[in-house]
Scaffold this active site. Structure first.
Site, PDB file in Angstrom:
ATOM      1  N   CYS A 103      39.112  40.318  34.291  1.00  0.00           N
ATOM      2  CA  CYS A 103      37.658  40.307  34.195  1.00  0.00           C
ATOM      3  C   CYS A 103      37.213  40.836  32.827  1.00  0.00           C
ATOM      4  CB  CYS A 103      37.074  41.110  35.357  1.00  0.00           C
ATOM      5  SG  CYS A 103      35.334  40.805  35.716  1.00  0.00           S
ATOM      6  N   THR A 104      36.221  41.695  32.786  1.00  0.00           N
ATOM      7  CA  THR A 104      35.699  42.173  31.501  1.00  0.00           C
ATOM      8  C   THR A 104      36.596  43.208  30.834  1.00  0.00           C
ATOM      9  OG1 THR A 104      34.266  43.743  32.669  1.00  0.00           O
ATOM     10  CG2 THR A 104      33.303  41.635  32.030  1.00  0.00           C
TER      11      THR A 104
END
Length: 231
Positions: A103-104
């Protein structure tokens, strides 16, 4: 007897717990792996849900890792300008076999200067920030570019970890872990990406995320400026 494979996952305040716990459950099934949960101090770390995590090792005491993994979440927006964390990642990356994220978490790797010249995946809402760190955004569940392996948003962490296990061990081991987890996705709705979800659902979620998106944009701009400052 061969030395254990050292796998480290970063934990930090406001981490998205599924970014972290999905890969953790997969790695737990990998024979010969020693897993570390890493943070600055040994103290309870709140996630972005009710779950609280307890690190097992500090930055200072962490051994050299074969795999370093950075999950994402709201807290990643803070880490992109946290020099202590970025220095730790840079140091580990020098000798790690694989530098990875979910993800981030890829934005944190980018802020550390570890994705320049690499293809990388991240959550769909954060794709536009990767280019500021010299990475090429790649719209895929798992992106493998040499020894950089990045997963897309949240649930893609399981796909990422199974892919990495197939590289670290073999496909049979990865498939056995997948079977043991009964990871056989059949979601009740076709709304798992902005391309598939109904337009009104996409708009609804973007409105809910607007305030956080503004804060993220500011954090990424500052991180990119710091990364690109002359030495």
């Amino acid at each position: 007897m061969s030395a254990p494979l050292q796998i480290g996952l970063l934990v930090f305040p406001k981490v998205t717990q599924l970014d972290f716990t999905g890969p953790l459950q997969v790695f737990a099934g990998l024979p010969g792996a020693k897993i570390h949960l890493i943070w600055k101090r040994i103290e309870p770390v709140p996630t972005d849900s009710v779950l609280v995590l307890t690190p097992t090792v500090t930055f200072a005491d962490c051994p050299q890792l074969d795999v370093i993994c950075v999950p994402g979440g709201a807290g990643a927006d803070d880490l992109v300008n946290d020099e202590e964390t970025l220095d730790f990642l840079r140091t580990q990356a020098k000798a790690a076999k694989y530098v990875t994220s979910v993800c981030t978490g890829s934005l944190v790797l980018g802020a550390a200067g570890l994705l320049e010249g690499y293809n990388a995946a991240t959550h769909w809402s954060a794709m536009q920030y990767l280019t500021a760190f010299g990475a090429t955004p790649t719209k895929t569940r798992v992106c493998v570019d040499r020894n950089r392996i990045t997963g897309g948003g949240v649930t893609a962490g399981i796909d990422f970890a199974l892919t990495l296990v197939s590289i670290l061990a073999d496909r049979k081991t990865a498939e056995a872990i997948q079977l043991g987890l009964e990871y056989n996705p059949a979601p009740p709705f076709n709304a798992g990406s902005p391309d598939a979800a109904p337009p009104d659902v996409v708009s609804f979620l973007k409105e809910r995320m607007a305030a956080r998106s503004a804060g993220r944009s500011d954090a990424m701009e500052r991180a990119a400026m710091r990364l690109n400052q002359p030495a």
